[in-house]
Design an enzyme around this catalytic site. Structure first.
Site, PDB file in Angstrom:
ATOM      1  N   SER A 148       4.021  -4.703   2.396  1.00 16.78           N
ATOM      2  CA  SER A 148       2.662  -4.925   3.103  1.00 16.78           C
ATOM      3  C   SER A 148       2.606  -4.374   4.612  1.00 16.78           C
ATOM      4  O   SER A 148       4.057  -5.278   4.924  1.00 16.78           O
ATOM      5  CB  SER A 148       2.311  -6.612   2.918  1.00 16.78           C
ATOM      6  OG  SER A 148       1.315  -6.917   3.107  1.00 16.78           O
ATOM      7  N   TYR A 161       5.493 -14.953   0.766  1.00 22.58           N
ATOM      8  CA  TYR A 161       4.819 -13.172   0.689  1.00 22.58           C
ATOM      9  C   TYR A 161       5.653 -12.420   1.316  1.00 22.58           C
ATOM     10  O   TYR A 161       5.748 -11.510   0.940  1.00 22.58           O
ATOM     11  CB  TYR A 161       3.430 -13.083   1.085  1.00 22.58           C
ATOM     12  CG  TYR A 161       2.722 -12.416  -0.138  1.00 22.58           C
ATOM     13  CD1 TYR A 161       2.974 -11.749  -0.928  1.00 22.58           C
ATOM     14  CD2 TYR A 161       1.840 -10.751   1.057  1.00 22.58           C
ATOM     15  CE1 TYR A 161       2.263 -10.407  -1.212  1.00 22.58           C
ATOM     16  CE2 TYR A 161       2.007  -9.657   1.244  1.00 22.58           C
ATOM     17  CZ  TYR A 161       1.923  -9.634  -0.455  1.00 22.58           C
ATOM     18  OH  TYR A 161       0.893  -8.367  -0.543  1.00 22.58           O
TER      19      TYR A 161
END
Length: 260
Positions: A148, A161
């Site tokens: 990400s 995350y």
């Protein structure tokens, strides 16, 4: 298009969003694709049906990551679907990043339970899935992990995350070194904001405009943009690339727009 005829691939989290696009692209390139899903069997069937309607081959496999026996359950279904064929390509796409977790993810609100959940799904499951599928993978196989943009910019509301995706990138480099003797490449694709039905914030026109303005190429990513990057790394064209993070963000957050 790349040539994946005769190959078999497993794409986790392939019932929708980027995972579905990746599964469709690999199938279009000729691979038999195992479509993994967690809970939404109907969505997985839709992915399989779309692939088959386009002339490709696919089957669905179920396992809920973060639960006891998750990898064992997936491996049982995968082995049955492969019918003795090797697994040439593994794409670890499934991840926990739902909006509730993201909103509660700042340092003052993050709970141990949320931390454990996101690490179990985003880090533990991919690592032990790789371990479990390596005996099925021939020399020269391909492993592609999805990371990400959150690993290279600071998003305080997504601390856990982002930490998981940092761990995925470290895992990829380490395994690239460990598996190089077998000719297995291990790479990571790092998407930015991508227009899928699972990203609720992108339904807001104002948010979309802001994110597009922060991206060098001037738009939000599409699932096919990520799928094409994965397909390249899964192909023979990427045979000499391993241990790398491929930024597939369209140039998000590269610097001030006034400098252009």
């Amino acid at each position: 298009m790349t040539d994946l005829k005769g190959k078999a691939a497993l794409v986790t989290g392939a019932s929708r969003g980027m995972g579905r696009a990746i599964a469709q692209r690999l199938a279009a390139d000729g691979a038999l694709v195992a479509v993994h899903y967690s809970r939404d069997a109907d969505a997985a069937r839709q992915t399989v049906a779309t692939i088959e309607q386009a002339g490709g081959e696919a089957f669905q496999v179920q396992a809920e990551f973060g639960t006891d026996g998750d990898v064992r359950t997936l491996l049982t279904g995968l082995s049955a679907g492969l019918g003795g064929r090797p697994l040439d390509i593994l794409v670890n796409n499934a991840a926990c990043g739902n909006q509730d977790t993201v909103r509660a993810g700042s340092i003052d609100r993050l709970t141990p339970g949320q931390f454990d959940e996101v690490f179990a799904i985003n880090v533990k499951a991919p690592l032990f899935l790789i371990q479990a599928t390596l005996p099925l993978m021939p020399d020269g196989g391909r492993i592609v992990n999805i990371s990400s943009l959150a690993t290279r910019i600071a998003l305080p509301s997504q601390i856990a995350y982002a930490m998981t995706k940092g761990a995925v990138e470290v895992m990829s480099r380490t395994l690239a070194n460990a598996l190089g003797a077998r000719g297995i490449t291990v790479n990571t694709v790092s998407p930015g904001s991508t227009d899928t039905e699972v990203t609720d914030t992108l339904h807001n026109p104002q948010v979309r405009t802001i994110l597009a303005d922060l991206t060098a190429l001037g738009r939000i990513g599409r699932p096919a943009d990520i799928a094409d990057a994965v397909a390249f790394l899964a192909s023979d064209d990427a045979r000499w690339i391993t241990g790398n993070v491929l930024d597939a963000t369209g140039g998000a957050y590269l610097g001030p727009m006034w400098a252009r």
